[in-house]
Scaffold this motif. Structure first.
Motif: not given
Length: 121
Positions: A54-68
C-alpha cells in the motif's frame, strides 16, 4: 520458482550516491512488503528500508533523510536510492520480499543474492 535479482552497488566516495534495484520474477501471484537489508562484516543483518504493497514506508534513524525506497508494482521491482553515503554504510545489501507464489498457500520470504556497497575515499 521465484527469485529476486539485484543490480547496482559498487564503490563510491563519502557523500556520494548509489541506486540499488531488485526485480522479482517467476510464478508470482502477489507481493506484499518489499525491503532492503544490509549486513556489514561481523555485524547482524539489519533493516534499511521497507515498503508495503500500500506504500507505507519505514526507515531506521540511521538512514532517514538519506535513503529513499520506492517500488514499481507493475514490474515487481523495488529500488533504494542512497544519498550522502558514509563509510559506515559499507555493507552487503540484500533485497527482500514477501511473495505469494502461484499455486502456493501463503506468503513466504525471499532474498536477493546481495550487492556490495563500499563507501571509501
Amino acid at each position: 520458482q521465484v527469485q529476486l535479482v539485484e543490480s547496482g552497488g559498487g564503490l563510491v566516495q563519502p557523500g556520494g550516491s548509489l541506486r540499488l534495484s531488485c526485480a522479482a520474477s517467476g510464478s508470482i501471484f502477489s507481493i506484499n512488503t518489499m525491503g532492503w537489508y544490509r549486513q556489514a562484516p561481523g555485524k547482524q543483518r539489519e533493516l534499511v528500508a521497507a515498503i508495503t504493497a500500500g506504500g507505507n514506508i519505514d526507515y531506521p534513524d540511521s538512514v532517514k533523510g538519506r535513503f529513499t525506497i520506492s517500488r514499481d508494482n507493475a514490474k515487481n521491482a523495488v529500488y533504494l536510492q542512497m544519498h550522502s553515503l558514509k563509510p559506515e554504510d559499507t555493507a552487503v545489501y540484500y533485497c527482500n520480499a514477501f511473495i505469494f507464489p502461484l499455486g502456493g498457500s501463503r506468503f513466504s520470504s525471499y532474498w536477493g543474492q546481495g550487492a556490495q556497497v563500499t563507501v571509501s575515499s
